[in-house]
Every structure is written in structure tokens, then in C-alpha cells.
Design a protein around this motif. Sequence first.
Motif, PDB file in Angstrom:
ATOM      1  N   THR A   1     -44.010 -68.251  14.488  1.00 11.64           N
ATOM      2  CA  THR A   1     -44.460 -69.191  13.470  1.00 11.64           C
ATOM      3  C   THR A   1     -45.966 -69.371  13.576  1.00 11.64           C
ATOM      4  O   THR A   1     -46.477 -69.821  14.616  1.00 11.64           O
TER       5      THR A   1
ATOM      6  N   VAL B   1     -43.671 -65.920  10.510  1.00  9.91           N
ATOM      7  CA  VAL B   1     -43.522 -66.924   9.463  1.00  9.91           C
ATOM      8  C   VAL B   1     -44.891 -67.526   9.169  1.00  9.91           C
ATOM      9  O   VAL B   1     -45.469 -68.217  10.016  1.00  9.91           O
TER      10      VAL B   1
ATOM     11  N   GLU C   1     -45.464 -71.865   6.283  1.00 10.95           N
ATOM     12  CA  GLU C   1     -44.292 -72.723   6.249  1.00 10.95           C
ATOM     13  C   GLU C   1     -44.604 -74.174   6.623  1.00 10.95           C
ATOM     14  O   GLU C   1     -43.990 -75.093   6.100  1.00 10.95           O
TER      15      GLU C   1
ATOM     16  N   TYR D   1     -32.574 -66.807   8.884  1.00 10.59           N
ATOM     17  CA  TYR D   1     -33.838 -67.193   8.261  1.00 10.59           C
ATOM     18  C   TYR D   1     -33.680 -67.056   6.751  1.00 10.59           C
ATOM     19  O   TYR D   1     -32.830 -66.315   6.256  1.00 10.59           O
TER      20      TYR D   1
ATOM     21  N   GLN E   1     -40.785 -73.897   0.122  1.00 11.29           N
ATOM     22  CA  GLN E   1     -40.625 -73.261   1.431  1.00 11.29           C
ATOM     23  C   GLN E   1     -40.488 -74.307   2.531  1.00 11.29           C
ATOM     24  O   GLN E   1     -39.587 -74.223   3.384  1.00 11.29           O
ATOM     25  N   ALA E   2     -41.365 -75.317   2.505  1.00 10.43           N
ATOM     26  CA  ALA E   2     -41.311 -76.358   3.533  1.00 10.43           C
ATOM     27  C   ALA E   2     -40.031 -77.179   3.431  1.00 10.43           C
ATOM     28  O   ALA E   2     -39.422 -77.524   4.447  1.00 10.43           O
TER      29      ALA E   2
ATOM     30  N   ALA F   1     -37.105 -75.121   4.787  1.00 18.01           N
ATOM     31  CA  ALA F   1     -37.188 -75.026   6.248  1.00 18.01           C
ATOM     32  C   ALA F   1     -36.770 -76.330   6.901  1.00 18.01           C
ATOM     33  O   ALA F   1     -36.047 -76.337   7.905  1.00 18.01           O
TER      34      ALA F   1
ATOM     35  N   THR G   1     -38.425 -70.071   7.438  1.00 20.43           N
ATOM     36  CA  THR G   1     -38.433 -69.761   6.008  1.00 20.43           C
ATOM     37  C   THR G   1     -39.758 -69.114   5.634  1.00 20.43           C
ATOM     38  O   THR G   1     -40.822 -69.691   5.865  1.00 20.43           O
ATOM     39  N   SER G   2     -39.675 -67.918   5.071  1.00 14.24           N
ATOM     40  CA  SER G   2     -40.879 -67.214   4.653  1.00 14.24           C
ATOM     41  C   SER G   2     -40.970 -67.210   3.135  1.00 14.24           C
ATOM     42  O   SER G   2     -39.996 -67.462   2.428  1.00 14.24           O
ATOM     43  N   CYS G   3     -42.166 -66.915   2.652  1.00 15.66           N
ATOM     44  CA  CYS G   3     -42.372 -66.798   1.205  1.00 15.66           C
ATOM     45  C   CYS G   3     -43.376 -65.690   0.964  1.00 15.66           C
ATOM     46  O   CYS G   3     -44.470 -65.707   1.528  1.00 15.66           O
TER      47      CYS G   3
ATOM     48  N   ARG H   1     -42.601 -82.182   5.378  1.00 14.40           N
ATOM     49  CA  ARG H   1     -43.893 -81.747   5.912  1.00 14.40           C
ATOM     50  C   ARG H   1     -44.635 -82.957   6.469  1.00 14.40           C
ATOM     51  O   ARG H   1     -44.652 -84.029   5.861  1.00 14.40           O
TER      52      ARG H   1
END
Length: 524
Positions: free
Chosen positions: A247, A279, A282, A396, A417-418, A421, A428-430, A521
Motif C-alpha cells: 500500500t 495499491v 486508496e 482485493y 475506491q476509498a 476499501a 482496492t485499486s483503481c 477516509r
Amino acid sequence: MIQLPAPLYAVYHSKWESLQSLPLAERFWAKDATLWANSDPVAVASMLGWVDVLPKMLARVAEITEFVEDVRSAGFDRVVLAGMGGSSLAPYVFAQAFGVQPGGLPLTVLDSTHPDTVRAVREIATDRTLFIVASKSGSTAEPTAFDRYFFEFAADPSRFVAITDPGSPFAQSAEARGFRKVFLNYAEIGGRYSALSFFGLVPAALLGHDVAALITAAMVYATDAEDAFRIGTALGVAAQHGRDKLTLLTAPETASFGLWLEQLVAESTGKQGVGIFPVAGEGPLASDAYGDDRLFATFGVPAPDAAPATITLSAIDSAPALVREFLRWEIATAVSGIVLGINPFDQPNVQESKDVTKAVLAQVDATGTLPAEPDLLAAEAIDLAAALSDVAPPAYLALQAYLHETPELNSALAELQAALAAHFRVATSCGYGPRFLHSTGQYHKGGPKHGVFLQLVDDPQTDDAIPGQSATWRQFVRAQAIGDAEALRTKGLRVIRISLGSDPAAAVRSLLSRVSPETSRTDS
């Protein structure tokens, strides 16, 4: 710099001692391909040119400098670099993180086949725009299409530059058409390890950076790079013991570095059912949103509270600092391959999506239309919290955005994404497609079969023909999305395809409203 839970640190320390006995650094700098014991040494040796490229590039500084002076004196005021993956991500980081330096030219990177993105780049181009087409192989589909499209648009070979390998089809074509300059890179350097070769340094020079100073900074770091070898050892050991979600936490102004590092690590390590999943973009999240499959790498920002596994590094606050990170992580990623028992220089699964895409485009050639997409769901019909209710570590999530990148959309995707996750407590990726096909796409198909994929497509507002192809840009990008989904499903992986319609940012926020994260977040 490296903090690991005590039992894992003991394993790491033991592995480090065994690597030292090889001896690791001496054999690495000697380009000893047998370090990667489970790989074909001939294949590995053919990709180690990046290890000693710095003195070679230092000897080519005058050539780069003369080229930049020629471009300036000719009156060019903007550069468009069209490429994909390793050919474009280092220039993208230079441009995004540090911008134009005194005497430099603005640089726009095109690495999307979305018709709205291609049209937007065309609309900023004037008769004083220089086009660089970057492609190692000279036959990759996206740069080939960019080349054809913009060469027809500009109709002036003196406005074009090629960066490619010697003997590639593109090198021959560029020479035959009379390109202003053809930079022939070193064939024994793979795309994702090419940041400190012509692929990264020519665009940096056009932006106004002192490339001699950049090369020197990297060479000084190389004289004492033990930390890179240690990081690589830690990456490999952590992945073998379940902490395989690397991460990346950076300052906002250098967030683009995460895209470069994501590509390097994922494409290098995600194969044979193992790998390290990087990642980017995120977090940060509340500390209790992270599972015990995480290893953090921080660059001048705090790690999550009480994070048990962290690689702590300084902020990337200058271009020389950036090139040091390029080299540090190239070394570390290569060393992680030694620990994992894989070849970090090949990409055996990248071709799979290309093959399906090629078949889809063959249908366009034959019928003029794309195949039906019965699996494509409307955004308003999806409740992500319900659809993904069974997702938990070590799984994931991967958001795959075949969309036109805009600031508004970037913001909406980052929030989604946040939220995902935090809600599911999984990495979690984007990534924007087709960019990610040349980076995390290898890990998706070749790494551990833990991925769940949310593919996002839209209804483009524009479209244009691609010279020499039956497919338009709109058909091309959708064929790539269809091809990737099919390649993932062939691997037994789960793909949810979602249509965002004509207003993707609004549709993403609609999806977001139907995720109820238990954590969110943080303010940091």
C-alpha cells in the motif's frame, strides 16, 4: 526504514543473511542472470540492460541536449507523448509531479484509447506541437494507432519523434517517413525498467530538467544502494507470509509516482500464482480498515496508526529524488523476484487480453459492429454493498475505468475506491484502461486468484476513425474492455461490468451513495 512484526522480521533477517552470502550485490551489479534461479538465465540476461544504463545515458547527454535545443529553436511550444505502460509512465510522473521547468515545454501524455481523451489531446495541438511516439517493441496496438492518427492529423514528419528499440517496425517506419528524430533505446531494457533510459530522460529534458544532474543523482545512489536490496528482500518475504498488498502512501503532489511504482511491481511480480499487489491512491483510511495482508510504503507521510509492517522513505521533493526512487524500486522489485522464485522481467499473461481484443476487432472488421454485451449492467441497477457482500481478505477489489479522465471523475473514483476499501476492509485499486492492462493487468491474470473486478465503461461523447483500421476509437476502447473481461473470466475470476452512461462522474457518485462504509477516509 523497514518495520515488520517480530516473527516476520526474523524470517526477513534470515533471508537477508542468506542473500548476502551469494553475494547478492556483487552478482547483481555484474548482471549475473543466475541470481534468478528458477528462471531461464538467457531470458533474464536479455533484460538486464537497465542495471548499467546510467553511464551509457550520461554519454548520450549531449545528444539529448542538442535535440532539445533544436526543438526550442524550431519554435515548438508543447509536446504530446503518446505511449503505453513503461513507455509513458515515467514521463507522466515528471510532468505531473514537477511540471515545466524554466526553459522547458509543457508535456501532455496520451495513454488512453478513449475517444474523448484522444479528441481532447488533438484539440490542444497546434502547428507548434511536437509529437513523441514511444514504443519499445514498435508494434504495440495503442502507440501504433496513436502514430497513425496524429501523423495523418499533423501531416508533417518534422513534428514527430520516435523512441523505440533498434530494428523495430516502428523504427523503420519512422526513418522512412522522415521523423525529426529517432531515439534508439537499448533493446535489453524492458519497458517498465526504462525510466532512466531515453524513454524517461528525453521527455524530462523537454520539460526543462537537467538530465546530466538526474543521471548523476541516480549514479551516486547506486554506489550505496543497500537499502534497495533490503527492501526487495522484505517485499518478497512479506508476500510469502501473507502481506502481499503493498500500500503506497505519498504526498498528493507526487501521487503520480504511485502509478509508475504500481506498474513496476505488479507486472514484475504477478505471475505463476504469486506476486505483490501494489495499491496506489486508496488512502489514507482509518487504521481499522486495513487487514493483516498489508505492507505499507510511505514517502514523507505518516503510516497508519500502529501499522505493524512499514517501509518508511523520504518525501519525493525534487526530480533528483524522483530518479533515486526510480532506481531504488527497480532494484528492489528485481530482488523481490529472487525471493519469490520468479522472473521479474517477463509478462506472460499480458498477451491474453490482447488476443481476445484482437478477436473482437476482427468481428468489427467483418461486420462493422461490436458483439452484444448482455453482461453490461446499468449503474443505477447495481447495489455494490450487496453485490460484493462476500468479499473479504485476502481478496482485493479492482476498479477498471475505461473512461475519459477528468478532474471531476478522478475525485469521484477516489472517493469510491476509498469507500469500497473501508467498507469491505480489502485492498482496492483503481486504474484507467487501457493503461492498467500494461501494469496491474499482468498481476490480475498471473498473480494469486484473489481479485474481484468492477469494470466501468461509458458512452463516449465523440468518436473518430483510426487510419488503417476498421474500428473507430470508440470501438477500439470497448473491444479492449470486452477482451479484458473475457480474459479474466477465462481465469475463473469474477467481473462485474457496469455502464456509466453519458455522465460517468455522476454515475460513480450514484454508485458511491449505495455503499455505506463503516469507516471512512481520515482527515490526514
